[in-house]
Design a protein around this motif. Sequence first.
Motif, PDB file in Angstrom:
ATOM      1  N   LEU A 247     -11.424  -1.024 -11.865  1.00  0.00           N
ATOM      2  CA  LEU A 247      -9.977  -1.051 -12.089  1.00  0.00           C
ATOM      3  C   LEU A 247      -9.325  -2.097 -11.198  1.00  0.00           C
ATOM      4  O   LEU A 247      -8.434  -2.824 -11.609  1.00  0.00           O
ATOM      5  CB  LEU A 247      -9.368   0.323 -11.800  1.00  0.00           C
ATOM      6  CG  LEU A 247      -9.411   1.334 -12.942  1.00  0.00           C
ATOM      7  CD1 LEU A 247      -8.940   2.689 -12.457  1.00  0.00           C
ATOM      8  CD2 LEU A 247      -8.564   0.873 -14.119  1.00  0.00           C
ATOM      9  N   LEU A 248      -9.810  -2.157  -9.963  1.00  0.00           N
ATOM     10  CA  LEU A 248      -9.261  -3.098  -9.007  1.00  0.00           C
ATOM     11  C   LEU A 248      -9.524  -4.524  -9.474  1.00  0.00           C
ATOM     12  O   LEU A 248      -8.656  -5.387  -9.417  1.00  0.00           O
ATOM     13  CB  LEU A 248      -9.916  -2.850  -7.644  1.00  0.00           C
ATOM     14  CG  LEU A 248      -9.070  -3.203  -6.435  1.00  0.00           C
ATOM     15  CD1 LEU A 248      -7.803  -2.362  -6.422  1.00  0.00           C
ATOM     16  CD2 LEU A 248      -9.871  -2.967  -5.163  1.00  0.00           C
ATOM     17  N   LYS A 249     -10.731  -4.729  -9.978  1.00  0.00           N
ATOM     18  CA  LYS A 249     -11.120  -6.070 -10.421  1.00  0.00           C
ATOM     19  C   LYS A 249     -10.205  -6.578 -11.526  1.00  0.00           C
ATOM     20  O   LYS A 249      -9.881  -7.745 -11.570  1.00  0.00           O
ATOM     21  CB  LYS A 249     -12.567  -6.034 -10.950  1.00  0.00           C
ATOM     22  CG  LYS A 249     -13.593  -6.560  -9.958  1.00  0.00           C
ATOM     23  CD  LYS A 249     -14.881  -6.900 -10.682  1.00  0.00           C
ATOM     24  CE  LYS A 249     -15.996  -5.960 -10.282  1.00  0.00           C
ATOM     25  NZ  LYS A 249     -17.122  -5.982 -11.203  1.00  0.00           N
ATOM     26  N   SER A 250      -9.845  -5.655 -12.423  1.00  0.00           N
ATOM     27  CA  SER A 250      -9.043  -6.126 -13.550  1.00  0.00           C
ATOM     28  C   SER A 250      -7.585  -5.696 -13.413  1.00  0.00           C
ATOM     29  O   SER A 250      -6.888  -5.517 -14.397  1.00  0.00           O
ATOM     30  CB  SER A 250      -9.643  -5.624 -14.859  1.00  0.00           C
ATOM     31  OG  SER A 250     -10.119  -4.317 -14.708  1.00  0.00           O
ATOM     32  N   GLU A 251      -7.145  -5.549 -12.167  1.00  0.00           N
ATOM     33  CA  GLU A 251      -5.781  -5.096 -11.918  1.00  0.00           C
ATOM     34  C   GLU A 251      -4.742  -5.966 -12.625  1.00  0.00           C
ATOM     35  O   GLU A 251      -3.759  -5.461 -13.166  1.00  0.00           O
ATOM     36  CB  GLU A 251      -5.522  -5.086 -10.406  1.00  0.00           C
ATOM     37  CG  GLU A 251      -4.327  -4.265 -10.006  1.00  0.00           C
ATOM     38  CD  GLU A 251      -4.141  -4.229  -8.503  1.00  0.00           C
ATOM     39  OE1 GLU A 251      -4.352  -5.288  -7.868  1.00  0.00           O
ATOM     40  OE2 GLU A 251      -3.787  -3.168  -7.978  1.00  0.00           O
ATOM     41  N   ASP A 252      -4.984  -7.264 -12.636  1.00  0.00           N
ATOM     42  CA  ASP A 252      -4.008  -8.182 -13.236  1.00  0.00           C
ATOM     43  C   ASP A 252      -3.748  -7.878 -14.702  1.00  0.00           C
ATOM     44  O   ASP A 252      -2.674  -8.155 -15.215  1.00  0.00           O
ATOM     45  CB  ASP A 252      -4.505  -9.630 -13.116  1.00  0.00           C
ATOM     46  CG  ASP A 252      -4.432 -10.096 -11.666  1.00  0.00           C
ATOM     47  OD1 ASP A 252      -3.764  -9.399 -10.871  1.00  0.00           O
ATOM     48  OD2 ASP A 252      -5.046 -11.128 -11.346  1.00  0.00           O
ATOM     49  N   SER A 253      -4.748  -7.293 -15.356  1.00  0.00           N
ATOM     50  CA  SER A 253      -4.597  -7.093 -16.793  1.00  0.00           C
ATOM     51  C   SER A 253      -3.655  -5.944 -17.121  1.00  0.00           C
ATOM     52  O   SER A 253      -3.162  -5.853 -18.228  1.00  0.00           O
ATOM     53  CB  SER A 253      -5.961  -6.854 -17.435  1.00  0.00           C
ATOM     54  OG  SER A 253      -6.456  -5.602 -17.034  1.00  0.00           O
ATOM     55  N   TYR A 254      -3.414  -5.071 -16.189  1.00  0.00           N
ATOM     56  CA  TYR A 254      -2.526  -3.948 -16.515  1.00  0.00           C
ATOM     57  C   TYR A 254      -1.365  -3.774 -15.542  1.00  0.00           C
ATOM     58  O   TYR A 254      -0.664  -2.778 -15.562  1.00  0.00           O
ATOM     59  CB  TYR A 254      -3.328  -2.638 -16.614  1.00  0.00           C
ATOM     60  CG  TYR A 254      -4.075  -2.244 -15.369  1.00  0.00           C
ATOM     61  CD1 TYR A 254      -3.439  -1.508 -14.379  1.00  0.00           C
ATOM     62  CD2 TYR A 254      -5.394  -2.621 -15.183  1.00  0.00           C
ATOM     63  CE1 TYR A 254      -4.103  -1.161 -13.232  1.00  0.00           C
ATOM     64  CE2 TYR A 254      -6.072  -2.276 -14.035  1.00  0.00           C
ATOM     65  CZ  TYR A 254      -5.428  -1.545 -13.061  1.00  0.00           C
ATOM     66  OH  TYR A 254      -6.095  -1.212 -11.927  1.00  0.00           O
ATOM     67  N   THR A 255      -1.187  -4.742 -14.647  1.00  0.00           N
ATOM     68  CA  THR A 255      -0.012  -4.644 -13.768  1.00  0.00           C
ATOM     69  C   THR A 255       0.854  -5.892 -13.915  1.00  0.00           C
ATOM     70  O   THR A 255       0.397  -6.933 -14.365  1.00  0.00           O
ATOM     71  CB  THR A 255      -0.402  -4.536 -12.276  1.00  0.00           C
ATOM     72  OG1 THR A 255      -1.194  -5.665 -11.925  1.00  0.00           O
ATOM     73  CG2 THR A 255      -1.167  -3.265 -11.988  1.00  0.00           C
ATOM     74  N   TYR A 256       2.101  -5.745 -13.578  1.00  0.00           N
ATOM     75  CA  TYR A 256       3.000  -6.900 -13.548  1.00  0.00           C
ATOM     76  C   TYR A 256       3.833  -6.764 -12.283  1.00  0.00           C
ATOM     77  O   TYR A 256       3.916  -5.684 -11.692  1.00  0.00           O
ATOM     78  CB  TYR A 256       3.880  -6.913 -14.802  1.00  0.00           C
ATOM     79  CG  TYR A 256       4.733  -5.692 -14.959  1.00  0.00           C
ATOM     80  CD1 TYR A 256       6.052  -5.666 -14.497  1.00  0.00           C
ATOM     81  CD2 TYR A 256       4.212  -4.533 -15.550  1.00  0.00           C
ATOM     82  CE1 TYR A 256       6.830  -4.520 -14.631  1.00  0.00           C
ATOM     83  CE2 TYR A 256       4.988  -3.392 -15.676  1.00  0.00           C
ATOM     84  CZ  TYR A 256       6.294  -3.391 -15.221  1.00  0.00           C
ATOM     85  OH  TYR A 256       7.056  -2.255 -15.327  1.00  0.00           O
TER      86      TYR A 256
END
Lengths: 901, 213
Positions: A247-256
Amino acid sequence: MDQSVAIQETLGKEENCIVAAQCDILLEDCSESRLLGLVECAKEHAIFIYTHRRMAITADDVSLEDIIPITLDFAVVEVSSPEQLVVVGADTRVRMSYKNEKLELRLPFGSHSRFFLGEVNKAWSDVCRLPTQVPKFEWTKKYKKSIKRQEATKQAIAPLEVLSTKNNQHQKIEKVSDKKGSLEKVKSSNSISQKSKGNSSQDNQSISSREERDDLVRSSSHTASNKAQILAMPQFGLRDNLIRCELLKSEDSYTYLENFRFFLGTYNVNGQTPKESLRPWLSCTPDPPDIYCLGFQELDLSKEAFFFSDTPKELEWMKAVFEALHEEANYALVKLIRLVGIMLIFYVKKEHAEFISDVEAETVGTGIMGRMGNKGAVSIRFRFHNSDICVVNSHLAAHVEEYERRNQDFKDICSRLQFRQLDPTQPPLTILKHNVVLWIGDLNYRISDLDVDSVKDLISKNDFETLHSYDQLKRQIDVEAVFVGFKEGEIDFQPTYKYDTGSDKWDTSEKCRIPAWCDRILWKGKNIQQNHYKSHMDVRTSDHKPVSSLLIIGIKRVNPEAYKKTFEEIVRNIDKMENECIPSLSLSKREFHFKDVKFMQHHAETLNLFNDGQVPCQFEFIQKPNESTYSKPWLTANPSKGFIAQGASMDIDLEVFVNRTTAPDLNCGKQEIEDILVLHLERGKDYFISVTGNYLPSCYGTSIYSLCHMKEPIQDMPKETLLELAEKSPNDDTATDEKPLDIPKELWMMVDHLFRNAVDQEDLFQQPGLRTEFAEIRDCLDSGMPDSLPGSNHSVAEALLLFLDALPEPVIPFPFYQQCLECSSSAGQCEKVISMLPQFHKNVFNYLAAFLRELLKNSANNRLEVAILATIFASLLLRSPTKQDFAEKRKTQEFFQHFLT
Amino acid sequence: MAKQYDVLFRLLLLGDSGVGKTCLLCRFTDNEFHPSHISTIGVDFKMKTLLIDGIKVRIQIWDTAGQERYQTITKQYYRRAQGIFLVYDITSERSFQHIMKWASDVDEYAPDKVRKILVGNKSDDVEKRQVATEQGVKLAMAYGMDFFETSAFTNHNITETFTRLAEQVLAANKKDLDLLRISLNDELNLTALEEEEGLCDSASGDQQKACWC
Ligand SMILES: Nc1nc2c(ncn2[C@@H]2O[C@H](COP(=O)(O)OP(=O)(O)OP(=O)(O)O)[C@@H](O)[C@H]2O)c(=O)[nH]1
Ligand SMILES: [Mg+2]
C-alpha cells in the motif's frame, strides 16, 4: 525519576524490578498513593505493592504492603465506574484481580503508565503461553512475613463479586463512559493523577493492543472451541505487513495532496502565570488554522515542578490557550504532554478530528545529568489523513557559549525520543522517520561575535539580515552541525529575548543580556510553505516574546475509490500467492481394488504421491470421526505419515491382510473389503482414497457352530446362509432342519490326514510348515472336497493349529475359561466342565483329545510327550478372553493334561 | 483506512457431483474456467480476501466431493463452516431435487447459526435448462435463503454470490465482531475524539468547564 531503583534496593540478588510506577489505590471514599513494582525472579513475575514517601529514592522510602503473583488467575482490566468522572485524557483506571482479590488502581496518564501496563501484560501473556508450567513463587514467600497490611488496603482488597473468576482470560474492555463532573472534584482527588488533560485514547490504545494480544493467546489455547471460529488474526502479521508495504509503495495512486493550515507557536513563559489574553498571538491569522501545535517552556520554575512534576500552571496556561484559539472555528484537544516546564498542546479543528489517528506522545530529558526534565523535549506524533507528522517542542541548553551543547541536545533528542509502535514487531519510531517534522521551541541559540550595542544598533535599523548572520543557529545549520535537512523561514522580526517582563524594553538587569532569537520554528518535509513567521511584541507576560508561524502543509488524503481498487489489487495478488502456497500432492491412483482377498494372504498395491505444490508438505492418513484408526483393521498404509519435499515423490504401500481378528466378520459378510482413506496435508486439503475388493470366505475364522452346519465347502455356500448362521447362537441346535455334522468337516479332514500319514512323524506340531502349502491346504478346505490334502505333514499340522487359533470362539468357549482354571487340579472336575460345553464344542474337544492320545501311543516313533502336546494345545483350546499370565498358562496345561493320559 | 485486524470465515460448497462447485471456486479465486469435469475426491480449499464495510474479511472456501459415496465423510466438515453454498445445476432437475437432502444434512451437521445461500449454476446453458428460475426462487424462499443463478462459464453473478454470503456471515457474527471492534485501536481513538468534541462543544461559554468538562 526512576523509582524502580528504590524498589530494587529492597529485593534479593536474583530478583529484578523491571519497571516501577506510581499509582493511586482507589478506596471506598478516598485514594492513596502506592508504588508498584513489577518484579521478576526465575522467569516468574509478581507485582509488589509499596507504600512510599512521595518520591522514593532509597529503600527507606518504601515499605512492602502486598505481593500479587502473576499467574493464570491474574488479570488486569481497564474499568470505569459511574461515580467517577471520566475525562478524555484522564488517567487510566485499572482493576487488578488475583484469585478472589481485586484492587482498583489509577495510573497517571502517559507513556510510563502505559509502558508499565504493557510489561505487566507481557508477563501475564508469558504465563498464558505456557499454562502447563505452574509457577511456584517460592521466592516471594520470604516477604510474606514482613507484609503488614494496612487497614485501608484490606478494604480495597475485597472479595470479588463483579468479576467472574472462572476464566480470567476472557477479559472484556469495559468501555469508558463519560460523565461530566466539576473542576473541584478533579482537584480534590489525588494530585499526580489529575496532572493534565490530554487524550485517553493513548491509554486506551495500550489496553486495546494488549487485548489484541490476549486474543492471540486465547485463540491459540482454545482452538478446539467453536467460539474461536471468528479469529482475530494478529498472527497473520506477516501478511498485514506485506499489505502495508504494498500500500505504501503505491500510495501515490490513491492519495492526493490537500493543503492544511498548521499554526505553530512557541513561548518561553519564564515561570509566569498567564496575565493577559493570548489572542494577539494565537488569533493573529485572518482565517482559523486547521491545527494548532503550541509549545511552552519554563512553564513552572518551582522545585515542586522539577521534582514532582506537579504544577497548577499547566491548567492555567491551557485555559489561556483555549480561550485564545481562533474564534471562527471549534477546536478539539487531541493531546497535551508536558515534561516539567516543557509543554506541547495539540488542538485540531473539530471537523478534522476523525482523520487524526495513531497519536503517540513521548518526552526526553536532557537537563541535569543528561536526564532531568528541566531541559529536553516533548513530542507528539500523529497521522493526519495519510501523512505522518511529528511535532517537537524542545528547550535546549542555555548560555551563549554552550552552542555545541545545544547541538548535542538536538542529537540526543533525535536518537533518544522513540515512539512505541502499535505493532510490537515493528521497531520503535523516531522523530526523523516522519514525513513531516515540525520543530519548535526555545532553542537557546544566541548572537555571537557582536557586542550588545552593535546588536541593538542593527535591531534599531531593522537590519535583521546582517544580525542573522551572527546567529549561532544559522551558523550551525550552515556547517551542518545541527538541524540537517530542516528549513526555517526568513526572520523578519526582532530578537525575542530578553525583555524586562511586562514591557518591550531590552533586559535592564545587571547581566544585560545580548538580545537573541532564542525562540524558533523549523520544519522538515515536502510540500510545506510558510505563510508567516513572526513574533508578538504585544504579549508581555514573560521575558521572551512568543513566536508563531503559519505553515501550509500538503497532506496526503485518500481517495476511497482508488484506495479500494489498489487494496483489492494487492490482496488479490497476495491471495494468489497464498493459494499457490497451499500444499498439494498429485496421487497416482485414487481407487484401489483388491481382488479375491484370502485369509492370511498378503495383498499390496502402491500409491505414489508426488508433491506438485510450491511448498514442502507433511501428509498423514487421518482417522474419520467415530473411528479410532485411519483405516479398517485389515488395511494399512505404509508409511502412514511423512514429509515430501517440493518436487519429490514417495511410494505408499497399501496393504491388505486378513488375520483371525478381522476374518470372522468378513467370512460371514458382516464386513466387506471397503474403506475410504483420508489423506490429510498439514495446512492443506484432504484427499479421499477409496479401497474396495472382495473377500473369499474361509473356514479359518468361522465358528465351530457355523462349520458344523455346512455340508458344502464354505465358498460354495450362499452368502445369506453364512450370515444367518453367524447370527445364530451356538447353543441353539434346534433350529435347523437338516442334521448338522458332529464336527466341522475341515477339522475332520486335517485330523484324518494326520492320523493316516503322520502318527510316526517326528517333531509333529513343532516344526513349521510352508506358507505356500498352507495356502493350498486352506484353498482346498474352503473350496473343494478332495480325498487327501496337499502339503507335508508339518504343513497340515500347522494348518490345524492355525484353524484352532482362528476360531472366533475357542473350543472351550470363553465363559468356561475361568471355571477350567479353578478346577485344573482335579481330573473329575475337569471332565465335568467338558460335559457342560455346547454340543459341537464338546465333540471337537473330545475328538481332538482322542486324536492326541492316539499320537502319544506312538511316542516311541514320533517322540511326542504329554507335556509338549499339553503346552501346544492348551493355549489354543483354552484361550483367555483377556491377557494370560504365566500362572494361568500353567493351569491351562494342567487342565488339558488330564485328557491326554 | 485499513483496519488492524482480519476476520476469517469458512464457507463450504455443497451439491451433487458435476453441478460446478469446483468451477465456481476456480472462477472466484483465480478467474479461470476449466470445461472438463475432474471430479473432486476429497476436500479442497482456497483463500480469498474481501473488503466489506472497510473490514478485511478473509474467507476460506472449502470445495467438497459431491459424489454420494463420500458424503458420510464430507458431512464431518460441515460443522467447521459459518456459511454454506447449496449448489445445483439448472440443467439437472435431479441435482435440484437433491437440494432438499443437502439442506437436511446441513441442518443436522452444521452449526445452528450457519448461513446458507442457494445457487443455481450453469445459467449460461439456456438450451438444456430443466429448472426454471422461479423454482429456485421459490425453494430459496421456503428455506429463507438468498438465491442466485450463476455461471462459472461466463462469470455471471460469481463475485456477487460469494460476497453476499460473506456479508451475511459477517452480519450473523456481528456481536462477536463488535467485541473485536472494541479492541480496535483506531476505532477507539475515534470514539475518544468524538467524546472530546462533544464535551468541548457543550462546554463553550462555560469557562470553568471549558477545559476539564
Ligand atoms: N456451461 C457450464 N458448464 C459448467 C459451469 N460450471 C461448471 N460447468 C461444467 O460442469 C462440469 C462439472 O464441474 P465441476 O466444477 O468439476 O463440478 P463439481 O460440482 O465440482 O463436481 P464434483 O467435484 O464431482 O462434486 C465441468 O465439466 C464444468 O466444465 C457453468 O457455469 N456453465
Ligand atoms: Mg469438484
